[in-house]
Design a protein around this motif. Structure first.
Motif, PDB file in Angstrom:
ATOM      1  N   ARG A   1     153.946  58.963  86.798  1.00  0.00           N
ATOM      2  CA  ARG A   1     154.428  57.953  85.853  1.00  0.00           C
ATOM      3  C   ARG A   1     155.789  57.459  86.302  1.00  0.00           C
ATOM      4  O   ARG A   1     156.648  58.249  86.658  1.00  0.00           O
ATOM      5  CB  ARG A   1     154.554  58.539  84.450  1.00  0.00           C
ATOM      6  CG  ARG A   1     153.230  58.922  83.868  1.00  0.00           C
ATOM      7  CD  ARG A   1     153.446  59.686  82.587  1.00  0.00           C
ATOM      8  NE  ARG A   1     152.199  60.229  82.136  1.00  0.00           N
ATOM      9  CZ  ARG A   1     151.617  59.856  81.024  1.00  0.00           C
ATOM     10  NH1 ARG A   1     152.189  58.976  80.246  1.00  0.00           N
ATOM     11  NH2 ARG A   1     150.475  60.379  80.674  1.00  0.00           N
ATOM     12  N   LEU A   2     155.972  56.173  86.222  1.00  0.00           N
ATOM     13  CA  LEU A   2     157.255  55.580  86.585  1.00  0.00           C
ATOM     14  C   LEU A   2     158.272  55.830  85.487  1.00  0.00           C
ATOM     15  O   LEU A   2     157.926  55.907  84.307  1.00  0.00           O
ATOM     16  CB  LEU A   2     157.112  54.079  86.792  1.00  0.00           C
ATOM     17  CG  LEU A   2     156.353  53.623  88.017  1.00  0.00           C
ATOM     18  CD1 LEU A   2     156.172  52.111  87.977  1.00  0.00           C
ATOM     19  CD2 LEU A   2     157.064  54.033  89.283  1.00  0.00           C
TER      20      LEU A   2
ATOM     21  N   LEU B   1     159.987  50.748  85.293  1.00  0.00           N
ATOM     22  CA  LEU B   1     158.787  50.016  84.890  1.00  0.00           C
ATOM     23  C   LEU B   1     159.159  48.696  84.215  1.00  0.00           C
ATOM     24  O   LEU B   1     158.623  47.637  84.560  1.00  0.00           O
ATOM     25  CB  LEU B   1     157.922  50.866  83.957  1.00  0.00           C
ATOM     26  CG  LEU B   1     156.664  50.186  83.422  1.00  0.00           C
ATOM     27  CD1 LEU B   1     155.710  49.844  84.543  1.00  0.00           C
ATOM     28  CD2 LEU B   1     155.991  51.070  82.389  1.00  0.00           C
ATOM     29  N   LYS B   2     160.092  48.746  83.273  1.00  0.00           N
ATOM     30  CA  LYS B   2     160.506  47.518  82.584  1.00  0.00           C
ATOM     31  C   LYS B   2     161.138  46.520  83.549  1.00  0.00           C
ATOM     32  O   LYS B   2     160.853  45.328  83.497  1.00  0.00           O
ATOM     33  CB  LYS B   2     161.500  47.853  81.463  1.00  0.00           C
ATOM     34  CG  LYS B   2     160.879  48.511  80.263  1.00  0.00           C
ATOM     35  CD  LYS B   2     161.951  48.809  79.225  1.00  0.00           C
ATOM     36  CE  LYS B   2     161.375  49.434  77.994  1.00  0.00           C
ATOM     37  NZ  LYS B   2     162.418  49.697  76.978  1.00  0.00           N
TER      38      LYS B   2
ATOM     39  N   LEU C   1     157.036  39.241  86.502  1.00  0.00           N
ATOM     40  CA  LEU C   1     156.718  38.095  85.647  1.00  0.00           C
ATOM     41  C   LEU C   1     157.608  36.890  85.968  1.00  0.00           C
ATOM     42  O   LEU C   1     157.134  35.748  85.966  1.00  0.00           O
ATOM     43  CB  LEU C   1     156.827  38.479  84.173  1.00  0.00           C
ATOM     44  CG  LEU C   1     155.740  39.449  83.703  1.00  0.00           C
ATOM     45  CD1 LEU C   1     156.037  39.923  82.283  1.00  0.00           C
ATOM     46  CD2 LEU C   1     154.361  38.827  83.790  1.00  0.00           C
ATOM     47  N   MET C   2     158.868  37.128  86.274  1.00  0.00           N
ATOM     48  CA  MET C   2     159.758  36.026  86.663  1.00  0.00           C
ATOM     49  C   MET C   2     159.306  35.424  87.995  1.00  0.00           C
ATOM     50  O   MET C   2     159.324  34.205  88.163  1.00  0.00           O
ATOM     51  CB  MET C   2     161.206  36.511  86.765  1.00  0.00           C
ATOM     52  CG  MET C   2     161.816  36.925  85.426  1.00  0.00           C
ATOM     53  SD  MET C   2     161.828  35.611  84.201  1.00  0.00           S
ATOM     54  CE  MET C   2     163.028  34.512  84.904  1.00  0.00           C
TER      55      MET C   2
ATOM     56  N   ALA D   1     150.603  54.620  83.470  1.00  0.00           N
ATOM     57  CA  ALA D   1     151.811  54.361  82.689  1.00  0.00           C
ATOM     58  C   ALA D   1     151.643  53.113  81.834  1.00  0.00           C
ATOM     59  O   ALA D   1     151.949  53.117  80.654  1.00  0.00           O
ATOM     60  CB  ALA D   1     153.017  54.212  83.604  1.00  0.00           C
ATOM     61  N   TRP D   2     151.123  52.044  82.437  1.00  0.00           N
ATOM     62  CA  TRP D   2     150.958  50.807  81.675  1.00  0.00           C
ATOM     63  C   TRP D   2     149.794  50.927  80.705  1.00  0.00           C
ATOM     64  O   TRP D   2     149.898  50.505  79.565  1.00  0.00           O
ATOM     65  CB  TRP D   2     150.735  49.632  82.611  1.00  0.00           C
ATOM     66  CG  TRP D   2     150.491  48.394  81.807  1.00  0.00           C
ATOM     67  CD1 TRP D   2     149.312  47.845  81.478  1.00  0.00           C
ATOM     68  CD2 TRP D   2     151.477  47.615  81.181  1.00  0.00           C
ATOM     69  NE1 TRP D   2     149.483  46.753  80.690  1.00  0.00           N
ATOM     70  CE2 TRP D   2     150.801  46.584  80.489  1.00  0.00           C
ATOM     71  CE3 TRP D   2     152.873  47.661  81.104  1.00  0.00           C
ATOM     72  CZ2 TRP D   2     151.488  45.628  79.753  1.00  0.00           C
ATOM     73  CZ3 TRP D   2     153.532  46.699  80.383  1.00  0.00           C
ATOM     74  CH2 TRP D   2     152.840  45.701  79.717  1.00  0.00           C
ATOM     75  N   GLN D   3     148.674  51.479  81.132  1.00  0.00           N
ATOM     76  CA  GLN D   3     147.501  51.553  80.274  1.00  0.00           C
ATOM     77  C   GLN D   3     147.799  52.321  78.992  1.00  0.00           C
ATOM     78  O   GLN D   3     147.407  51.917  77.913  1.00  0.00           O
ATOM     79  CB  GLN D   3     146.339  52.187  81.027  1.00  0.00           C
ATOM     80  CG  GLN D   3     145.802  51.295  82.125  1.00  0.00           C
ATOM     81  CD  GLN D   3     144.777  51.984  82.984  1.00  0.00           C
ATOM     82  OE1 GLN D   3     144.346  53.083  82.690  1.00  0.00           O
ATOM     83  NE2 GLN D   3     144.387  51.342  84.078  1.00  0.00           N
ATOM     84  N   GLU D   4     148.520  53.434  79.100  1.00  0.00           N
ATOM     85  CA  GLU D   4     148.829  54.216  77.914  1.00  0.00           C
ATOM     86  C   GLU D   4     149.788  53.471  77.011  1.00  0.00           C
ATOM     87  O   GLU D   4     149.659  53.493  75.800  1.00  0.00           O
ATOM     88  CB  GLU D   4     149.396  55.574  78.308  1.00  0.00           C
ATOM     89  CG  GLU D   4     148.311  56.437  78.904  1.00  0.00           C
ATOM     90  CD  GLU D   4     148.815  57.816  79.305  1.00  0.00           C
ATOM     91  OE1 GLU D   4     149.929  58.189  78.877  1.00  0.00           O
ATOM     92  OE2 GLU D   4     148.086  58.489  80.008  1.00  0.00           O
ATOM     93  N   LYS D   5     150.771  52.796  77.576  1.00  0.00           N
ATOM     94  CA  LYS D   5     151.722  52.043  76.747  1.00  0.00           C
ATOM     95  C   LYS D   5     151.039  50.839  76.106  1.00  0.00           C
ATOM     96  O   LYS D   5     151.357  50.489  74.987  1.00  0.00           O
ATOM     97  CB  LYS D   5     152.914  51.606  77.599  1.00  0.00           C
ATOM     98  CG  LYS D   5     153.714  52.777  78.082  1.00  0.00           C
ATOM     99  CD  LYS D   5     155.126  52.409  78.310  1.00  0.00           C
ATOM    100  CE  LYS D   5     155.930  53.561  78.823  1.00  0.00           C
ATOM    101  NZ  LYS D   5     155.831  54.781  78.085  1.00  0.00           N
ATOM    102  N   SER D   6     150.087  50.201  76.803  1.00  0.00           N
ATOM    103  CA  SER D   6     149.437  49.029  76.245  1.00  0.00           C
ATOM    104  C   SER D   6     148.517  49.393  75.071  1.00  0.00           C
ATOM    105  O   SER D   6     148.251  48.574  74.236  1.00  0.00           O
ATOM    106  CB  SER D   6     148.667  48.276  77.321  1.00  0.00           C
ATOM    107  OG  SER D   6     147.601  49.043  77.800  1.00  0.00           O
TER     108      SER D   6
END
Length: 166
Positions: free
Chosen positions: A23-24, A29-30, A37-38, A158-163
């Motif tokens: 996990r990052l 990650l942020k 995205l930018m 990391a992303w899947q769990e947060k999403s």
């Protein structure tokens, strides 16, 4: 006029594999998501380009700690990397980096599969291993914002769990 490229450290997959449970760090990650995205906003809006291969392997982190480069140079001078000569070329064995004191800016790389966004395309949007099921059909795409939906695919657990929480 010669243009030099900034030396980069490692890709996000390698960095992620070093963290506990793969996990990052939340800050990294942020920061990475913001920068990706930018970058996507810029290449879509200003350059009309669709990346099509967004994954952790294609996000490199820049070197903020210049001592890493100095140490690398000293190590190479003191203990030269093994090498072989093939077809008139010298091929060097890779040398490992030490962990940086701080991470640099994450950057989206590898535009080899990119397409121009103002054209219509009838092929899969990403390689199969990174394609969401909802994008696995062949269809027309171009110019839209579909890539932002697929950005987290390369960030794995990391992303899947947060999403799921969002």
């Amino acid at each position: 006029m010669a243009e030099g490229l900034e030396p980069m450290w490692e890709n996000l997959s390698v960095i992620q594999s070093r963290w506990p449970d793969n996990r990052l760090d939340l800050y990294l990650l942020k920061e990475t998501l913001w920068n990706v995205l930018m970058a996507l906003d810029y290449v879509h809006t200003e350059r009309k380009i669709i990346h099509t291969n967004i994954k952790a392997d294609n996000i490199l982190v820049s070197i903020a700690d210049s001592a890493i480069l100095q140490q690398f140079e000293e190590d190479e001078h003191t203990y030269p990397s093994p090498r072989k000569f093939v077809g008139g070329r010298t091929i060097y064995q890779s040398r490992s980096w030490r962990e940086p004191r701080e991470y640099g800016m994450p950057m989206l790389t590898d535009f080899g599969a990119a397409v121009f966004g103002e054209e219509k395309h009838n092929h899969d949007a990403q390689p199969g291993a990174y394609r969401e099921k909802k994008l696995s059909h062949k269809g027309t795409f171009g110019g839209g914002n579909w890539a932002s939906e697929t950005t987290p695919c390369g960030f794995d657990q990391a992303w899947q769990e947060k999403s799921r929480v969002i």
